[in-house]
Design a protein around this motif. Structure first.
Motif, short mmCIF file in Angstrom:
data_model
loop_
_atom_site.label_atom_id
_atom_site.label_comp_id
_atom_site.label_asym_id
_atom_site.label_seq_id
_atom_site.Cartn_x
_atom_site.Cartn_y
_atom_site.Cartn_z
N PRO A 100 51.76 46.56 21.36
CA PRO A 100 51.72 45.12 21.05
C PRO A 100 51.37 44.10 22.11
O PRO A 100 50.89 43.00 22.04
N LEU A 101 51.46 44.60 23.36
CA LEU A 101 51.15 43.76 24.61
C LEU A 101 49.58 43.97 24.65
O LEU A 101 48.93 44.83 24.95
N LYS A 102 49.12 42.76 24.77
CA LYS A 102 47.62 42.52 24.52
C LYS A 102 47.18 41.51 25.63
O LYS A 102 47.72 40.37 25.62
N VAL A 103 46.23 41.80 26.67
CA VAL A 103 45.81 40.86 27.38
C VAL A 103 44.24 40.49 27.28
O VAL A 103 43.55 41.77 27.24
N LYS A 104 43.70 39.37 27.20
CA LYS A 104 42.23 38.98 26.98
C LYS A 104 41.53 38.81 28.26
O LYS A 104 42.12 38.50 29.39
N ASP A 105 40.51 39.29 28.33
CA ASP A 105 39.69 39.10 29.60
C ASP A 105 40.13 39.62 30.89
O ASP A 105 40.55 39.17 31.92
N PHE A 106 40.65 40.87 30.86
CA PHE A 106 41.22 41.68 31.87
C PHE A 106 40.49 42.46 32.73
O PHE A 106 39.85 43.29 32.12
N LYS A 107 40.50 42.36 33.93
CA LYS A 107 39.67 43.14 35.01
C LYS A 107 40.48 44.46 35.36
O LYS A 107 41.81 44.59 35.72
N VAL A 108 39.68 45.57 35.29
CA VAL A 108 40.33 46.74 35.65
C VAL A 108 39.40 47.34 36.65
O VAL A 108 38.40 46.98 36.91
N GLU A 109 40.04 48.34 37.45
CA GLU A 109 39.17 48.91 38.35
C GLU A 109 38.78 50.29 37.80
O GLU A 109 39.44 50.99 36.76
N ILE A 110 37.63 50.61 38.20
CA ILE A 110 37.13 52.12 37.54
C ILE A 110 37.24 53.00 38.71
O ILE A 110 36.62 52.62 39.96
N ASP A 111 37.58 54.06 38.72
CA ASP A 111 38.19 54.98 39.82
C ASP A 111 38.02 56.32 39.37
O ASP A 111 38.03 56.78 38.23
N ASP A 112 37.84 57.38 40.36
CA ASP A 112 37.83 58.78 39.90
C ASP A 112 39.20 59.03 40.05
O ASP A 112 39.44 60.00 41.07
N TYR A 113 39.91 59.21 38.99
CA TYR A 113 41.11 59.59 39.00
C TYR A 113 41.40 60.99 38.67
O TYR A 113 40.41 61.62 38.49
N ARG A 114 42.38 61.73 39.02
CA ARG A 114 42.69 63.15 38.50
C ARG A 114 42.11 63.29 37.38
O ARG A 114 42.36 62.43 36.40
N LYS A 115 41.71 64.52 36.93
CA LYS A 115 41.28 64.87 35.49
C LYS A 115 42.26 64.67 34.36
O LYS A 115 41.82 64.43 33.36
N GLU A 116 43.54 64.87 34.86
CA GLU A 116 44.54 64.77 33.76
C GLU A 116 45.05 63.37 33.44
O GLU A 116 45.98 63.29 32.58
N VAL A 117 44.37 62.20 34.25
CA VAL A 117 44.92 60.96 33.88
C VAL A 117 43.63 60.14 33.36
O VAL A 117 42.53 60.17 33.90
N ASP A 118 43.91 59.47 32.10
CA ASP A 118 42.56 58.64 31.89
C ASP A 118 42.65 57.32 32.31
O ASP A 118 41.49 56.56 32.52
#
Length: 119
Positions: free
Chosen positions: A73-91
């Motif tokens: 239920p925790l929702k944030v509008k207009d939220f910036k995220v980093e896009i990165d090359d994480y380990r394969k097992e992490v989304d």
């Protein structure tokens, strides 16, 4: 409240993102109180159209703004995220930026994540 699960000493949960009207559920998201920024994997960013499929891993991390990010239920509008090359097992990663914004409370007895505010 959103349930958490423990695996190899790390906390995980699910997170949904919305970008240009498309919703994508990230099934394996690390809850990381030592990470300043939340992020999603390169593959999932390409899947939802946040970045082009021609982007290579040398261009990362990069930041993009999503319409919404929600963890239960925790929702944030207009939220910036980093896009990165994480380990394969992490989304993706839920970092302090999201946790602080929602006033997160991590309850290890009940293995839940809740919050006191929604933005």
């Amino acid at each position: 409240m959103k349930s958490l699960y423990l695996e190899k000493g790390l906390l995980y949960t699910e997170m949904s993102i919305i970008y240009n009207g498309q919703t994508l559920t990230l099934r394996r998201v690390l809850v990381n109180t030592t990470s300043l920024k939340s992020g999603i994997s390169v593959k999932l960013a390409k899947d939802i159209g946040l970045i082009s499929s021609e982007c290579n891993t040398f261009s990362f991390p990069m930041e993009r703004k999503l319409d919404y990010v929600s963890v239960g239920p925790l929702k944030v509008k207009d939220f910036k995220v980093e896009i990165d090359d994480y380990r394969k097992e992490v989304d993706g990663v839920i970092g302090l930026d999201f946790l602080k914004k929602v006033g997160a409370k991590i309850n290890l007895d009940s293995m839940t994540l809740s919050g006191s505010r929604v933005s």
